[in-house]
Design an enzyme around this catalytic site. Structure first.
Site, PDB file in Angstrom:
ATOM      1  N   SER A 181       0.906  -1.055  -0.087  1.00 41.69           N
ATOM      2  CA  SER A 181       0.030   0.009   0.038  1.00 41.69           C
ATOM      3  C   SER A 181       0.957   1.239   0.016  1.00 41.69           C
ATOM      4  O   SER A 181       1.602   1.425  -0.875  1.00 41.69           O
ATOM      5  CB  SER A 181      -0.865  -0.096   1.039  1.00 41.69           C
ATOM      6  OG  SER A 181      -1.823   1.168   0.907  1.00 41.69           O
TER       7      SER A 181
ATOM      8  N   ASP B  62      -2.874   6.317  -3.185  1.00 43.21           N
ATOM      9  CA  ASP B  62      -1.771   5.740  -2.535  1.00 43.21           C
ATOM     10  C   ASP B  62      -1.013   4.698  -3.667  1.00 43.21           C
ATOM     11  O   ASP B  62      -1.430   4.401  -4.633  1.00 43.21           O
ATOM     12  CB  ASP B  62      -2.054   5.277  -1.366  1.00 43.21           C
ATOM     13  CG  ASP B  62      -2.978   3.973  -1.439  1.00 43.21           C
ATOM     14  OD1 ASP B  62      -3.457   3.718  -2.299  1.00 43.21           O
ATOM     15  OD2 ASP B  62      -2.837   3.070  -0.422  1.00 43.21           O
TER      16      ASP B  62
ATOM     17  N   ASP C  53      -1.202   1.473  -3.930  1.00 47.82           N
ATOM     18  CA  ASP C  53      -2.008   0.413  -4.451  1.00 47.82           C
ATOM     19  C   ASP C  53      -3.549   0.843  -5.104  1.00 47.82           C
ATOM     20  O   ASP C  53      -4.316   0.106  -5.376  1.00 47.82           O
ATOM     21  CB  ASP C  53      -2.081  -0.983  -3.686  1.00 47.82           C
ATOM     22  CG  ASP C  53      -2.922  -0.430  -2.253  1.00 47.82           C
ATOM     23  OD1 ASP C  53      -2.644   0.783  -1.812  1.00 47.82           O
ATOM     24  OD2 ASP C  53      -3.701  -1.491  -1.631  1.00 47.82           O
TER      25      ASP C  53
ATOM     26  N   ASP D 284      -6.019   2.425  -3.317  1.00 46.56           N
ATOM     27  CA  ASP D 284      -7.316   2.394  -2.692  1.00 46.56           C
ATOM     28  C   ASP D 284      -7.395   3.420  -1.708  1.00 46.56           C
ATOM     29  O   ASP D 284      -8.525   3.762  -1.240  1.00 46.56           O
ATOM     30  CB  ASP D 284      -7.420   1.145  -1.929  1.00 46.56           C
ATOM     31  CG  ASP D 284      -6.156   0.946  -1.216  1.00 46.56           C
ATOM     32  OD1 ASP D 284      -5.317   1.716  -0.874  1.00 46.56           O
ATOM     33  OD2 ASP D 284      -6.309  -0.122  -0.238  1.00 46.56           O
ATOM     34  N   ARG D 285      -6.627   4.493  -1.617  1.00 46.53           N
ATOM     35  CA  ARG D 285      -6.667   5.482  -0.682  1.00 46.53           C
ATOM     36  C   ARG D 285      -6.911   6.838  -1.571  1.00 46.53           C
ATOM     37  O   ARG D 285      -6.535   6.888  -2.901  1.00 46.53           O
ATOM     38  CB  ARG D 285      -5.575   6.077   0.090  1.00 46.53           C
ATOM     39  CG  ARG D 285      -5.222   4.892   1.321  1.00 46.53           C
ATOM     40  CD  ARG D 285      -4.196   5.054   2.146  1.00 46.53           C
ATOM     41  NE  ARG D 285      -4.121   4.039   3.069  1.00 46.53           N
ATOM     42  CZ  ARG D 285      -3.496   4.089   4.407  1.00 46.53           C
ATOM     43  NH1 ARG D 285      -3.029   5.410   4.712  1.00 46.53           N
ATOM     44  NH2 ARG D 285      -3.345   3.359   5.332  1.00 46.53           N
TER      45      ARG D 285
ATOM     46  N   LYS E 183     -11.681  -0.309  -0.564  1.00 46.63           N
ATOM     47  CA  LYS E 183     -11.823   1.123  -0.800  1.00 46.63           C
ATOM     48  C   LYS E 183     -11.151   1.483  -2.056  1.00 46.63           C
ATOM     49  O   LYS E 183     -10.557   0.583  -2.731  1.00 46.63           O
ATOM     50  CB  LYS E 183     -11.165   1.776   0.417  1.00 46.63           C
ATOM     51  CG  LYS E 183      -9.401   1.427   0.762  1.00 46.63           C
ATOM     52  CD  LYS E 183      -9.250   2.040   2.047  1.00 46.63           C
ATOM     53  CE  LYS E 183      -7.983   1.063   2.548  1.00 46.63           C
ATOM     54  NZ  LYS E 183      -6.569   1.787   2.722  1.00 46.63           N
TER      55      LYS E 183
HETATM   56  C1  VG1 Z   1      -4.025   1.611   8.470  1.00 49.92           C
HETATM   57  C2  VG1 Z   1      -5.137   2.410   8.555  1.00 49.92           C
HETATM   58  C3  VG1 Z   1      -6.603   1.425   8.068  1.00 49.92           C
HETATM   59  C4  VG1 Z   1      -6.429   0.723   7.008  1.00 49.92           C
HETATM   60  C5  VG1 Z   1      -4.971   0.073   6.547  1.00 49.92           C
HETATM   61  C6  VG1 Z   1      -4.837  -0.507   5.228  1.00 49.92           C
HETATM   62  O1  VG1 Z   1      -3.885   0.431   9.191  1.00 49.92           O
HETATM   63  O2  VG1 Z   1      -5.335   2.806   9.683  1.00 49.92           O
HETATM   64  O3  VG1 Z   1      -7.479   2.508   8.416  1.00 49.92           O
HETATM   65  O4  VG1 Z   1      -7.333   0.108   6.546  1.00 49.92           O
HETATM   66  O5  VG1 Z   1      -4.115   1.016   7.090  1.00 49.92           O
HETATM   67  O6  VG1 Z   1      -4.896   0.665   4.514  1.00 49.92           O
HETATM   68  P1  VG1 Z   1      -3.095   0.602  10.609  1.00 49.92           P
HETATM   69  O7  VG1 Z   1      -3.258  -0.795  11.204  1.00 49.92           O
HETATM   70  O8  VG1 Z   1      -1.686   0.746  10.315  1.00 49.92           O
HETATM   71  O9  VG1 Z   1      -3.588   1.596  11.357  1.00 49.92           O
HETATM   72  V1  VG1 Z   1      -3.744   0.414   2.900  1.00 49.92           V
HETATM   73  O10 VG1 Z   1      -4.367   1.692   1.774  1.00 49.92           O
HETATM   74  O11 VG1 Z   1      -2.456   0.171   3.558  1.00 49.92           O
HETATM   75  O12 VG1 Z   1      -4.298  -1.206   2.135  1.00 49.92           O
HETATM   76 CO    CO Z   2      -3.565   1.410   0.242  1.00 46.87          CO
END
Ligand code: VG1
Ligand code: CO
Length: 546
Positions: free
Chosen positions: A115, A280, A282, A284-285, A379
């Site tokens: 990500s 981001d 990948d 999804d953000r 997302k």
């Molecule tokens: C983080 C975010 C979470 C999101 C996850 C994956 O997790 O807080 O909301 O779903 O990343 O997003 P954490 O456990 O580090 O707080 V992504 O765009 O990395 O697939």
């Molecule tokens: Co991501």
């Protein structure tokens, strides 16, 4: 082609427990002999039966994506998959993988990505498995993978040369068909179904709209170019940093005010740009900006919910909305106004899957720059950008005005997240345990004029299947609805990241113009004190503020 299944003896690694979103480690960890293979074997071993089924495969193009894709293709063929759908050059954004899994009725998909974590030989790599609904595998599946990784003694892999992934078409590998597909086509077609492309295009063609999209040298470049520049006619310089690079140009592909600084400056300097956006690693953000205006992801979700009826794909209304627990309560007020259900889930997109499948939620969001809807089970960064574009086209107002009007109607939830990165893991865990032990003593304490009403350790019971997730974050709730949440990240690869989420509600338009950190100052001071953050982290201030 003569192909033979090789059985390879191996021994378990003890660190293959998936986190918030798949297994994430340093590239060098994944490059150890058998490391990737062991985990892929664990995924296949956790599936009921893959014989003759379809597997989707792709990644965000980061360093080691290409090598990993070839290994997984050979292992999937050995496992008996009938068809492997792989994006050209091994590429697929996370949301596009979700689209393809659903559209092509695959058993599931493997997405190669860490990500927003940096890439390159010294960066991170990751692998996640999505199930047949197109969404991240639920907890029970990832637990099964972990169990399987603990007892592995052998994996199977086809003895075959690399497949040419650079051209579209089909290859046969033993009894398996490997189909190299266009990573963008199915995704772009779905976006055309949901949004009013004609209306948006006419504004671009008339020169009445200008936007900038920063792909951050990551996967959304090809998607954004096709959709924004070609199909919508947004102009040739709309997408910046649009070519995916193995090391994301040396950057940190995380769309926020810290890492997408160049975009922020570009949009702030040019009044004729109505919308700035970024995605981001990948895809999804999303980050949404107006001219000199940042939309918090929590507000973005609330504004979307309040305005969904303006968008073709959501004209018939929303069944419900869902947000992760640390996400601000702004959307709750919209749900109440609309008379629809609002769910509060643990952090991580996997918790939205059941609500979406059951038709109980239409829009979902996380404060971490994640928003999406029931069109897929992930997302979706570009989807959020198109939603805002469509909204701007309908309303003919600036981003700042749309959000300002929203605050006037619903009140403003001042919101910020403070991250302390690379903290000593033992200390971070001890901090959370310490807070947990002191929960009962917190009510009655004060932060400025606010009084703690309740404090708890968030647990969630899935309303659809009854599964329980515990220890999902320490919540301190104040009598006026303000909140502080503490939790540890489940996506990092070095030390621990302490996340502190801060929220305060302001109904009075007279006071909604305050600077966010100023508005939250009492809560920030209380949070540092109650968790003794200075001692725990050794830091005077957070490393990242969003
Ligand atoms: C983080 C975010 C979470 C999101 C996850 C994956 O997790 O807080 O909301 O779903 O990343 O997003 P954490 O456990 O580090 O707080 V992504 O765009 O990395 O697939
Ligand atoms: Co991501």
């Amino acid at each position: 082609m003569a192909t033979e299944i090789k059985r390879v003896a191996t021994t378990p690694f003890d660190d293959q427990r998936p986190g918030t979103s798949g297994l994430r480690k340093r590239v060098r960890t994944f490059q150890q002999p058998h490391y990737l293979e062991n985990f892929v074997h664990a995924i296949f071993a956790s599936l009921d039966d893959c014989r003759g089924k379809t597997l989707v495969l792709g990644g965000d193009g980061r360093y080691y994506n290409r090598e990993a894709a070839q290994i997984i293709i050979r292992m999937a063929a050995a496992a008996g998959f009938g068809r492997i759908l792989v994006g050209r050059d091994g590429l697929l954004s996370t949301p596009a993988a979700s689209v393809v899994i659903r559209k092509r009725r695959a058993l599931g998909g493997i997405v190669l990505s860490a990500s927003h974590n940096p890439g390159g030989p010294d960066g991170d790599f990751g692998i996640k498995f999505n199930v047949a609904n197109g969404g991240p595998a639920p907890e029970r599946f990832t637990t099964a993978c972990y169990e399987a990784s603990r007892t592995i003694s052998e994996y199977r892999i086809l003895d075959a040369p690399d497949v040419d992934l650079s051209r579209l078409g089909e290859h046969t590998l033993g009894d398996t068909v490997v189909e190299v597909m266009d990573p963008v086509a199915d995704y772009a077609a779905l976006m055309e179904d949901l949004f009013d492309f004609d209306r948006i295009r006419s504004l671009f063609e008339a020169g009445a709209m200008r936007i900038r999209f920063d792909a951050m040298h990551a996967i959304t470049g090809p998607y954004a170019r096709e959709i924004l520049e070609h199909r919508l006619g947004a102009g040739p310089n709309t997408v910046i940093n649009g070519i995916p690079r193995e090391d994301f140009g040396g950057g940190h592909p995380d769309p926020n005010l810290t890492y997408a600084r160049a975009l922020v400056e570009m949009v702030d300097a040019d009044k004729s740009i109505q919308l700035g956006a970024a995605s981001d690693g990948d895809g999804d953000r999303n980050m949404i900006l107006g001219h000199r205006f940042f939309v918090t992801p929590s507000d973005s979700l609330a504004v979307m919910a309040a305005n969904a009826h303006h968008i073709p794909g959501y004209r018939s209304g929303l069944a419900g909305v869902a947000r992760s627990m640390p996400t601000s309560q702004a959307v709750d007020r919209v749900a109440e106004h609309l008379g629809i259900e609002c769910f509060e889930t643990p952090t991580g997109w996997k918790y939205f899957g059941n609500l979406l499948d059951a038709g109980r939620a239409t829009l979902c969001g996380e404060e971490s720059f994640g928003t999406s809807s029931n069109h897929i089970r992930e997302k979706d960064g570009l989807w959020a950008v198109l939603f805002w574009l469509n909204l701007l086209a309908v309303k003919g107002e600036s981003v700042a005005r749309i959000v300002g009007n929203h605050w006037r109607a619903f009140g403003r939830n001042f919101y910020s997240r403070h991250d302390y990165e690379e903290v000593d893991a033992n200390r971070a865990h001890a901090m959370v345990e310490g807070l947990r032990a002191r929960l009962a003593g917190l009510p009655g304490q004060t932060a400025g004029g606010l009084r703690v009403a309740t404090a708890d350790d968030f647990a969630y019971t899935d309303p659809v299947d009854g599964e329980v997730a515990e220890h999902q974050g320490i919540r301190i709730l104040f009598d006026d609805g303000s909140r502080i949440v503490f939790r540890l990240s489940g996506t990092g690869t070095a030390g621990a990241t302490v996340r502190v989420y801060l929220e305060r509600y302001e109904p009075d338009p007279e006071h909604q113009g305050l600077d966010t950190q100023t508005a939250l100052a009492d809560l920030i001071a209380y949070a540092r004190e109650v968790a003794d953050l200075k001692t725990v982290t050794g830091m005077e201030r957070p490393t990242v503020i969003t």
